[in-house]
Design an enzyme around this catalytic site. Structure first.
Site, short mmCIF file in Angstrom:
data_model
loop_
_atom_site.label_atom_id
_atom_site.label_comp_id
_atom_site.label_asym_id
_atom_site.label_seq_id
_atom_site.Cartn_x
_atom_site.Cartn_y
_atom_site.Cartn_z
N ARG A 37 2.91 -6.33 -23.51
CA ARG A 37 4.02 -6.40 -24.47
C ARG A 37 3.79 -7.49 -25.51
NH1 ARG A 37 8.90 -5.03 -20.42
NH2 ARG A 37 9.10 -2.88 -21.10
N GLY A 349 8.96 3.64 -17.66
CA GLY A 349 8.24 2.60 -16.91
C GLY A 349 7.27 3.16 -15.89
N GLY A 372 14.68 3.37 -21.32
CA GLY A 372 16.08 3.64 -21.62
C GLY A 372 16.33 3.88 -23.11
P1 ADP Z 1 10.65 6.46 -15.60
O1 ADP Z 1 10.91 4.99 -15.40
O2 ADP Z 1 9.21 6.74 -15.85
O3 ADP Z 1 11.58 7.08 -16.62
P2 ADP Z 1 12.31 7.09 -13.35
O4 ADP Z 1 12.75 5.69 -13.30
O5 ADP Z 1 13.28 8.12 -13.74
O6 ADP Z 1 10.99 7.22 -14.25
O7 ADP Z 1 11.78 7.55 -11.90
C1 ADP Z 1 10.63 7.05 -11.34
C2 ADP Z 1 10.71 7.02 -9.85
O8 ADP Z 1 11.17 8.25 -9.35
C3 ADP Z 1 9.35 6.78 -9.26
O9 ADP Z 1 9.32 5.49 -8.71
C4 ADP Z 1 9.20 7.87 -8.21
O10 ADP Z 1 8.77 7.38 -6.96
C5 ADP Z 1 10.58 8.42 -8.07
N1 ADP Z 1 10.57 9.84 -7.70
C6 ADP Z 1 10.18 10.88 -8.45
N2 ADP Z 1 10.29 12.02 -7.78
C7 ADP Z 1 10.78 11.71 -6.55
C8 ADP Z 1 11.13 12.47 -5.39
N3 ADP Z 1 10.98 13.79 -5.36
N4 ADP Z 1 11.59 11.80 -4.33
C9 ADP Z 1 11.73 10.47 -4.36
N5 ADP Z 1 11.42 9.70 -5.41
C10 ADP Z 1 10.95 10.31 -6.49
MG MG Z 2 12.04 3.87 -14.11
#
Ligand code: ADP
Ligand code: MG
Length: 392
Positions: A37, A349, A372
């Site tokens: 960053r 993230g 976000g």
């Molecule tokens: P990002 O930060 O990339 O937008 P999110 O915060 O929405 O993503 O979600 C990421 C998390 O979701 C990961 O740590 C992953 O382990 C969890 N995850 C995704 N699919 C599943 C699932 N089917 N069961 C449990 N955890 C999940």
């Molecule tokens: Mg996340």
């Protein structure tokens, strides 16, 4: 789209610029452990210093809850910035007050100071006008290079603009331009969504639904759809409040045609081992932790048709080796398609973490860690940090 770009301001020599960055980096034992960053912010900083600006840099770091807490001091960040810039960076252990005023009065053109954590002051999180005014008091110009907090009503990204002429930093400008590209996409547009928090993702699905050719779902996000269809999802992660968000993608029992759900999943069985199943075969003691091989193959066919690709949210619990294959396969497919044939945007993230495991992140056109803010912007939500800087 009009952006108040830094590139066009004239006569900024000698001016005092207040630059809001997002240097919310990981710190361990008083040392910065991950500095991408800071590296991403160097372009704007160098641009300003080369033009003889007297520069004040400020960031938030972690969540000190509106009061000083040395665990969240910005001092290690200032030290790393100094190393990266190869220039002195004077760290001021305060956000506002006489020490800050004195340091600003001593600044010479091309020199910079870095303030303590903005969130040490309660006014930051409450978007307090008085605090914003004090931040602005000694500056001539405000520059925002912290896209990741632009969805927040916070003093250093929102209220401060009432008191100073305001501009977009070079990084923020690039981020906004990249996101605009997918809002007016070269078609076919294929959107891949997974991860966990459906409440933050549903607006984006709705918004992109109009322009997208397909929206491919995975991760815990897809579980909410299975649950809505009254399928057994066992102990799988899902969001009990999500059914209302999910409902709008159905007409009766029929899911909107553009939304594609996994045709097979990988579950963790009772004894802990992974097993591929159809979505309607999951047992009460199991949890769905990944998309299955047929789904990967189906999704790859869509991804290979895309001229614009958006990916947010892992396809499963990729942090566990047995359940990483869906996410890693999608990461590889998205990166390869983006390496030439499609404009690729990957954000979030954990999504970016997964992409980086493939060592192919460089092939993706825009990689955004502003989870976000990115979801809010693409979903058409309020972006207080962009008002007066970016207009339609
Ligand atoms: P990002 O930060 O990339 O937008 P999110 O915060 O929405 O993503 O979600 C990421 C998390 O979701 C990961 O740590 C992953 O382990 C969890 N995850 C995704 N699919 C599943 C699932 N089917 N069961 C449990 N955890 C999940
Ligand atoms: Mg996340």
């Amino acid at each position: 789209m009009k952006i108040a770009t830094l590139k066009k301001i004239k006569n900024i020599k000698n001016k005092v610029v207040f630059l809001r960055v997002d240097f919310n980096v990981a710190i361990k034992n008083g040392k910065v452990t991950e500095d991408y960053r800071i590296i991403a912010g160097l372009e704007t900083i160098n641009f300003l210093l080369e033009r003889g600006v007297r520069l004040i840099i400020a960031t938030h770091l972690g969540d000190p809850k509106g009061k000083p807490d040395m665990e969240f001091s910005v001092k290690p960040v200032a030290l790393r910035l100094k190393t990266l810039l190869k220039k002195p960076v004077k760290f001021i252990p305060e956000v506002i007050g006489p020490k800050v005023d004195k340091a600003i009065s001593e600044l010479k053109p091309g020199e910079l100071i870095m303030l303590e954590n903005l969130r040490f002051n309660p006014g930051e999180l409450t978007n307090d006008k008085k605090f914003a005014k004090e931040l602005a008091a000694k500056a001539d110009i405000y520059v925002n290079d912290a896209f990741s907090v632009c969805h927040r009503e916070q003093a250093s990204v929102s209220a401060i603009k009432n008191y100073l002429p305001s501009y977009a930093g070079l990084l923020l400008e690039k981020e906004v331009s990249a996101l605009n590209k997918v809002m007016k996409p070269v078609k076919p547009l294929v959107v891949i969504m997974g991860g966990a928090k459906i409440s933050t993702k549903a607006p984006l699905i709705s918004k992109l639904y109009g322009t997208a050719n397909q929206i491919l779902l995975g991760g815990a996000l897809a579980n909410n759809f299975f649950k809505y269809q009254k399928l057994e999802i066992g102990k799988s992660l899902f969001d009990a409040d999500s059914l209302i968000s999910v409902k709008k993608f159905y007409k009766g029992k029929k899911l909107a045609a553009k939304i594609i759900l996994p045709v097979d999943v990988v579950v963790k069985t009772k004894n802990g081992s992974p097993l591929v199943r159809r979505p309607n075969e999951v047992k009460p003691e199991e949890s769905i932790l990944d998309i299955g091989p047929e789904t990967i193959s189906l999704y790859s066919r869509y991804i290979k048709t895309a001229h614009t690709l958006v990916w947010n949210g892992p396809m499963g619990k990729f942090e566990e080796t047995s359940f990483k294959h869906g996410t890693i396969s999608i990461a590889l497919l998205v990166a390869s398609r983006a390496s030439g044939r499609a404009y690729g945007l990957v954000g979030g993230g954990e999504t970016v973490e997964a992409l980086e495991l493939t060592k192919m992140a460089e092939y993706v056109d825009w990689v955004s860690t502003a989870g976000g803010a990115m979801l809010t912007y693409l979903g058409g939500g309020k972006m207080p940090g962009l008002s007066k800087i970016v207009s339609k």
